[in-house]
Design an enzyme around this catalytic site. Sequence first.
Site, PDB file in Angstrom:
ATOM      1  N   SER A 174      -7.498 -36.379 -12.344  1.00 32.32           N
ATOM      2  CA  SER A 174      -6.970 -37.549 -11.650  1.00 32.32           C
ATOM      3  C   SER A 174      -7.810 -38.807 -11.765  1.00 32.32           C
ATOM      4  CB  SER A 174      -6.752 -37.225 -10.172  1.00 32.32           C
ATOM      5  OG  SER A 174      -5.642 -36.363 -10.061  1.00 32.32           O
ATOM      6  N   PHE A 209       1.433 -24.777  -8.613  1.00 39.28           N
ATOM      7  CA  PHE A 209       0.144 -24.091  -8.714  1.00 39.28           C
ATOM      8  C   PHE A 209      -0.192 -23.305  -7.445  1.00 39.28           C
ATOM      9  CE2 PHE A 209      -0.318 -25.671 -12.746  1.00 39.28           C
ATOM     10  CZ  PHE A 209      -0.295 -27.042 -12.820  1.00 39.28           C
ATOM     11  N   TYR A 265      -1.577 -37.738  -0.382  1.00 33.85           N
ATOM     12  CA  TYR A 265      -1.829 -37.719  -1.830  1.00 33.85           C
ATOM     13  C   TYR A 265      -0.713 -36.967  -2.552  1.00 33.85           C
ATOM     14  CZ  TYR A 265      -4.591 -37.263  -6.113  1.00 33.85           C
ATOM     15  OH  TYR A 265      -5.051 -37.339  -7.404  1.00 33.85           O
ATOM     16  N   SER A 266      -0.214 -37.543  -3.642  1.00 34.72           N
ATOM     17  CA  SER A 266       0.829 -36.861  -4.408  1.00 34.72           C
ATOM     18  C   SER A 266       0.769 -37.276  -5.874  1.00 34.72           C
ATOM     19  CB  SER A 266       2.218 -37.198  -3.850  1.00 34.72           C
ATOM     20  OG  SER A 266       3.217 -36.642  -4.686  1.00 34.72           O
ATOM     21  N   THR A 295     -11.969 -39.018  -8.322  1.00 35.13           N
ATOM     22  CA  THR A 295     -12.338 -37.628  -8.574  1.00 35.13           C
ATOM     23  C   THR A 295     -11.232 -36.995  -9.410  1.00 35.13           C
ATOM     24  OG1 THR A 295     -11.278 -37.159  -6.470  1.00 35.13           O
ATOM     25  CG2 THR A 295     -13.677 -37.298  -6.463  1.00 35.13           C
TER      26      THR A 295
HETATM   27  C1  LIG Z   1      -6.619 -34.414  -4.946  1.00 29.78           C
HETATM   28  C2  LIG Z   1      -7.079 -33.483  -6.070  1.00 29.78           C
HETATM   29  C3  LIG Z   1      -8.144 -32.509  -5.563  1.00 29.78           C
HETATM   30  S1  LIG Z   1      -5.674 -32.586  -6.721  1.00 29.78           S
HETATM   31  C4  LIG Z   1      -5.182 -33.882  -7.793  1.00 29.78           C
HETATM   32  C5  LIG Z   1      -5.064 -33.590  -9.279  1.00 29.78           C
HETATM   33  N1  LIG Z   1      -5.082 -32.233  -9.711  1.00 29.78           N
HETATM   34  C6  LIG Z   1      -4.038 -31.420  -9.501  1.00 29.78           C
HETATM   35  O1  LIG Z   1      -3.046 -31.753  -8.888  1.00 29.78           O
HETATM   36  C7  LIG Z   1      -4.195 -30.005 -10.014  1.00 29.78           C
HETATM   37  C8  LIG Z   1      -4.053 -29.064  -8.845  1.00 29.78           C
HETATM   38  C9  LIG Z   1      -4.247 -27.625  -9.255  1.00 29.78           C
HETATM   39  C10 LIG Z   1      -5.625 -27.397  -9.770  1.00 29.78           C
HETATM   40  C11 LIG Z   1      -6.012 -25.927  -9.719  1.00 29.78           C
HETATM   41  N2  LIG Z   1      -5.898 -25.378  -8.364  1.00 29.78           N
HETATM   42  C12 LIG Z   1      -4.955 -24.435  -8.062  1.00 29.78           C
HETATM   43  O2  LIG Z   1      -4.172 -24.009  -8.859  1.00 29.78           O
HETATM   44  C13 LIG Z   1      -4.971 -23.964  -6.624  1.00 29.78           C
HETATM   45  N3  LIG Z   1      -3.930 -22.949  -6.383  1.00 29.78           N
HETATM   46  C14 LIG Z   1      -7.476 -25.856 -10.125  1.00 29.78           C
HETATM   47  O3  LIG Z   1      -8.330 -25.866  -9.229  1.00 29.78           O
HETATM   48  O4  LIG Z   1      -7.714 -25.863 -11.353  1.00 29.78           O
HETATM   49  C15 LIG Z   1      -6.376 -34.277  -9.419  1.00 29.78           C
HETATM   50  O5  LIG Z   1      -7.156 -34.304 -10.291  1.00 29.78           O
HETATM   51  N4  LIG Z   1      -6.429 -34.617  -8.080  1.00 29.78           N
HETATM   52  C16 LIG Z   1      -7.581 -34.248  -7.314  1.00 29.78           C
HETATM   53  C17 LIG Z   1      -8.391 -35.500  -6.946  1.00 29.78           C
HETATM   54  O6  LIG Z   1      -7.807 -36.591  -6.941  1.00 29.78           O
HETATM   55  O7  LIG Z   1      -9.586 -35.297  -6.666  1.00 29.78           O
END
Ligand SMILES: CC1(C)S[C@@H]2[C@H](NC(=O)CCCC[C@H](NC(=O)C[NH3+])C(=O)[O-])C(=O)N2[C@H]1C(=O)[O-]
Length: 351
Positions: free
Chosen positions: A62, A120, A159-160, A301
């Site tokens: 992100s 996820f 957040y989306s 992040t």
């Molecule tokens: C808001 C957050 C944290 S999530 C959002 C985006 N990443 C995602 O939406 C991926 C979510 C799944 C990631 C996965 N987790 C799972 O599958 C959990 N079941 C993993 O940890 O690899 C990003 O990048 N942003 C981060 C941000 O902005 O920091």
Amino acid sequence: PAAPAPGMDGVAAALTAAMAEGAPGAMARYTAPGEVRVRTAGVRDRVSGAPMDIRARFRIGSVSKTFSSVVLLQLADEGRVELDRPVDDYLPGLLPDDRITVRHLLTHRSGLADYTEAMFHRTVPGFEAVRNRVFSYQELVGLSLAAPRTTEPGVAYKYSNTNFVVVGMLIEKLTGRPVAEAYDSRIVKPLGLRQTSYVHPDTRIEGLRVRGYLHPDEAGAPLVDSTEQTASWAQSAGAVISSPADLNTFTSALMGGRLLSPAMLGAMTTVTPTDTANTRFYGLGLRRYDLSCGTQVYGHTGTVQGYYTYAFSTRDGRRSLSAMANTSNRGEANTALGGTLEAAFCGTQPA
Ligand SMILES: CC1(C)S[C@@H]2[C@H](NC(=O)CCCC[C@H](NC(=O)C[NH3+])C(=O)[O-])C(=O)N2[C@H]1C(=O)[O-]
């Protein structure tokens, strides 16, 4: 010998802590006027044992949202989009509520559900189901609209990823070109970010790369090599690939006023709190962290399968830190990696 850098001892300790929490490797790069300091730890590839390499490229997740936000805000600076106009004026019929404005997307106040929550919910099966899939923007928005909205437009921060998928659609509608070209012509080329690219739907990370390792939900289950994926579920919300040096350059240039007018950068850094402690804030595709020493840092992040990223600079762009650990689905490792910010910007020693 290099001058003492107490903060970098703290940075090194944070990288070690991230590894203790399950990251195969980690690295950080700190810049200040006339100063570049680097720390690396562990490996960038568990099979070859190749050591972490500060030159290597990785998925920034992100942090890509800040690239997309910069492009859209440049279009606003050019008078080609107005932040407080409904998205419906630019993408008629896409969203079911014409009260949702462009600014609501950039501030995560649209109420559009985040389709990744269902996608996820089960980490590895969810990832394996999409790692080679190619989605259209419309399909991703459709996944979001199949879920209830999270808030009335403008009422609250939620957040989306969907918001920055729609930002990508806006950029392509307004420019008539793919987002990749906008990133290239407006950010990558002007700043000389030679290690930064937006490749969709190609699954590879070209050149010297960090391999990413996803922690399954089941305790003790083996790590999953998640390096190769289309990242099509993310696109303009998370598919950029970069390096520590390029992220330093990007956040420093952004905060130093090289990418946006002073008024637009002022709008971007106008934030609202996102935590109860009042230390975490969100502006327009940009986070602000208020550190314990009083320093405020701006950036984003990233969490994408196999990679945690932090990319922040001071408001004047004179100091910057980028940090990465090659794992994910491991909150403790992410929190440990986040310790590089306090260490680098506040000069805190390891505990
Ligand atoms: C808001 C957050 C944290 S999530 C959002 C985006 N990443 C995602 O939406 C991926 C979510 C799944 C990631 C996965 N987790 C799972 O599958 C959990 N079941 C993993 O940890 O690899 C990003 O990048 N942003 C981060 C941000 O902005 O920091």
